[in-house]
Motif scaffolding. Structure first.
Motif, PDB file in Angstrom:
ATOM      1  N   TYR A   7       0.923  -1.248  -0.614  1.00 17.30           N
ATOM      2  CA  TYR A   7      -0.367   0.098  -0.426  1.00 17.30           C
ATOM      3  C   TYR A   7       0.810   1.223   0.605  1.00 17.30           C
ATOM      4  N   ILE A   8       1.337   1.430   0.692  1.00 22.00           N
ATOM      5  CA  ILE A   8       2.892   2.256   0.982  1.00 22.00           C
ATOM      6  C   ILE A   8       3.466   2.586  -0.211  1.00 22.00           C
ATOM      7  N   VAL A   9       4.116   1.748  -0.622  1.00 17.26           N
ATOM      8  CA  VAL A   9       4.755   1.539  -1.863  1.00 17.26           C
ATOM      9  C   VAL A   9       4.789   2.249  -3.184  1.00 17.26           C
ATOM     10  N   THR A  10       3.284   1.866  -3.035  1.00 15.99           N
ATOM     11  CA  THR A  10       2.679   1.654  -4.493  1.00 15.99           C
ATOM     12  C   THR A  10       1.910   3.569  -4.950  1.00 15.99           C
ATOM     13  N   SER A  11       1.628   4.192  -3.237  1.00 16.02           N
ATOM     14  CA  SER A  11       1.352   5.229  -2.918  1.00 16.02           C
ATOM     15  C   SER A  11       2.276   6.793  -2.927  1.00 16.02           C
ATOM     16  N   LEU A  12       3.254   6.085  -3.421  1.00 16.54           N
ATOM     17  CA  LEU A  12       4.032   7.015  -3.212  1.00 16.54           C
ATOM     18  C   LEU A  12       4.964   7.402  -4.173  1.00 16.54           C
ATOM     19  N   MET A  14       7.443   8.379  -8.201  1.00 13.67           N
ATOM     20  CA  MET A  14       8.374   7.509  -8.487  1.00 13.67           C
ATOM     21  C   MET A  14       9.578   8.495  -8.133  1.00 13.67           C
ATOM     22  N   LEU A  15      10.854   8.244  -7.970  1.00 18.45           N
ATOM     23  CA  LEU A  15      11.695   9.524  -7.851  1.00 18.45           C
ATOM     24  C   LEU A  15      12.892   8.650  -9.340  1.00 18.45           C
ATOM     25  N   SER A  16      13.665  10.301  -9.451  1.00 15.45           N
ATOM     26  CA  SER A  16      14.253  10.068 -11.083  1.00 15.45           C
ATOM     27  C   SER A  16      15.343  10.203  -9.935  1.00 15.45           C
ATOM     28  N   TYR A  17      16.939  10.593 -10.196  1.00 11.29           N
ATOM     29  CA  TYR A  17      17.678  11.243  -9.822  1.00 11.29           C
ATOM     30  C   TYR A  17      17.359  12.527 -10.792  1.00 11.29           C
ATOM     31  N   ASP A  18      17.361  13.041 -11.905  1.00 11.21           N
ATOM     32  CA  ASP A  18      16.955  14.169 -12.704  1.00 11.21           C
ATOM     33  C   ASP A  18      16.033  14.848 -12.134  1.00 11.21           C
ATOM     34  N   MET A  19      15.079  14.295 -11.836  1.00  5.85           N
ATOM     35  CA  MET A  19      13.833  15.471 -11.135  1.00  5.85           C
ATOM     36  C   MET A  19      13.726  16.558 -10.654  1.00  5.85           C
ATOM     37  N   GLU A  20      13.003  17.972 -11.070  1.00  2.00           N
ATOM     38  CA  GLU A  20      13.235  18.533 -10.387  1.00  2.00           C
ATOM     39  C   GLU A  20      12.883  19.306  -9.047  1.00  2.00           C
ATOM     40  N   LYS A  21      11.614  18.922  -8.821  1.00  2.00           N
ATOM     41  CA  LYS A  21      10.610  18.831  -7.298  1.00  2.00           C
ATOM     42  C   LYS A  21      10.633  17.677  -6.735  1.00  2.00           C
ATOM     43  N   PRO A  22      11.179  17.263  -5.782  1.00  2.00           N
ATOM     44  CA  PRO A  22      10.724  15.762  -5.676  1.00  2.00           C
ATOM     45  C   PRO A  22       9.445  15.682  -4.483  1.00  2.00           C
ATOM     46  N   PRO A  23       9.252  15.128  -4.002  1.00  2.00           N
ATOM     47  CA  PRO A  23       8.388  15.040  -2.755  1.00  2.00           C
ATOM     48  C   PRO A  23       8.669  15.096  -1.315  1.00  2.00           C
ATOM     49  N   ALA A  24       8.129  16.124  -0.884  1.00  2.00           N
ATOM     50  CA  ALA A  24       8.727  16.656   0.854  1.00  2.00           C
ATOM     51  C   ALA A  24       8.567  15.266   1.349  1.00  2.00           C
ATOM     52  N   GLU A  25       9.900  15.264   2.190  1.00  2.00           N
ATOM     53  CA  GLU A  25      10.272  14.540   3.407  1.00  2.00           C
ATOM     54  C   GLU A  25       8.244  14.126   4.224  1.00  2.00           C
ATOM     55  N   ALA A  26       7.764  15.864   4.301  1.00  2.00           N
ATOM     56  CA  ALA A  26       6.975  14.890   5.384  1.00  2.00           C
ATOM     57  C   ALA A  26       5.759  14.901   5.237  1.00  2.00           C
ATOM     58  N   ASP A  27       5.329  14.621   3.395  1.00  2.00           N
ATOM     59  CA  ASP A  27       4.212  13.782   3.123  1.00  2.00           C
ATOM     60  C   ASP A  27       4.773  12.207   2.811  1.00  2.00           C
ATOM     61  N   PHE A  29       6.689  10.824   5.220  1.00  2.00           N
ATOM     62  CA  PHE A  29       6.219  10.359   6.281  1.00  2.00           C
ATOM     63  C   PHE A  29       5.242  10.774   7.326  1.00  2.00           C
ATOM     64  N   ASP A  30       4.630  11.487   5.754  1.00  2.00           N
ATOM     65  CA  ASP A  30       3.241  10.942   7.098  1.00  2.00           C
ATOM     66  C   ASP A  30       2.401   9.852   6.293  1.00  2.00           C
ATOM     67  N   CYS A  31       2.373   9.611   5.078  1.00  2.00           N
ATOM     68  CA  CYS A  31       1.961   7.770   4.142  1.00  2.00           C
ATOM     69  C   CYS A  31       2.881   7.092   5.335  1.00  2.00           C
ATOM     70  N   CYS A  32       4.158   6.823   5.604  1.00  2.00           N
ATOM     71  CA  CYS A  32       4.466   5.679   6.497  1.00  2.00           C
ATOM     72  C   CYS A  32       4.067   5.917   8.048  1.00  2.00           C
ATOM     73  N   GLY A  33       3.422   6.985   8.749  1.00  2.00           N
ATOM     74  CA  GLY A  33       3.665   7.322  10.178  1.00  2.00           C
ATOM     75  C   GLY A  33       1.824   6.882  10.530  1.00  2.00           C
ATOM     76  N   ALA A  34       1.575   6.536   9.345  1.00  2.00           N
ATOM     77  CA  ALA A  34      -0.439   6.517   9.241  1.00  2.00           C
ATOM     78  C   ALA A  34      -0.258   5.039   9.724  1.00  2.00           C
TER      79      ALA A  34
END
Length: 181
Positions: A7-12, A14-27, A29-34
């Motif tokens: 559930y967690i992994v599929t809701s995150l 996708m990360l790419s080394y060249d992405m200009e705006k990665p997701p926020a760490e807070a988001d 942790f919200d996903c994982c913490g829940a």
């Protein structure tokens, strides 16, 4: 438990080394913490780019720490050698992973500190990709995801214009001081 990771992994995103705006760490942790247990949540939060002195209870974090510690130790040896100093007193204690010497050498020979940082960040990403192999829906996948977020954040913090401005100011001050003498 596997369903939680799925559930967690599929809701995150996708990360790419060249992405200009990665997701926020807070988001992240919200996903994982829940969903995760307090223990596993704490393990993920303990993963940092800077290796800790104490051994981790998690094998993925420990492998990361060994690689990063080895890279840093290789850089220390090269810097100390350049200054004709003994590197032993500056080395971190611990095992090292294979392949860090080549990365350290490439970074050490880079044309500028910025280029060296880019070499190191790219190598970090590639090593995390290697660690990710075979980890799809488990705690290791989330640890690696978090470490990748940290690499992307570090990359974003490199501000070429701010660095160029600081260099220009320092260089002008050195020139001014030299002319005053």
């Amino acid at each position: 438990m596997a369903n939680l990771y799925y559930y967690i992994v599929t809701s995150l995103p996708m990360l790419s080394y060249d992405m200009e705006k990665p997701p926020a760490e807070a988001d992240f942790f919200d996903c994982c913490g829940a969903v995760l247990s307090e223990t596993n949540y704490a393990i993920i939060r303990s993963a940092t780019l800077v290796p800790r002195e104490e051994k981790s209870v998690n094998k993925t974090i420990e492998r990361w720490n060994c690689w990063e510690r080895g890279l840093r130790n290789e850089l220390v040896k090269m810097r100390a050698s350049k200054k004709s100093q003994d590197s032993e007193k500056y080395l971190a204690v611990g095992d090292s992973e294979v392949g860090v010497s080549e990365v350290a050498r490439e970074a050490f020979q880079a044309a500028s500190p910025l280029d060296a940082e880019l070499v190191i960040n790219k190598a970090r990403w590639e090593y995390l990709e290697l660690l990710e192999a075979g980890n799809y829906f488990n705690l290791s996948k989330l640890i690696i995801y978090f470490l990748k977020l940290q690499v992307l954040q570090r990359k974003l913090e490199i501000d070429k214009e701010k660095g160029k401005t600081a260099f220009t100011e320092i260089y002008a001050a050195v020139l001014e001081k030299g002319m005053a003498q």
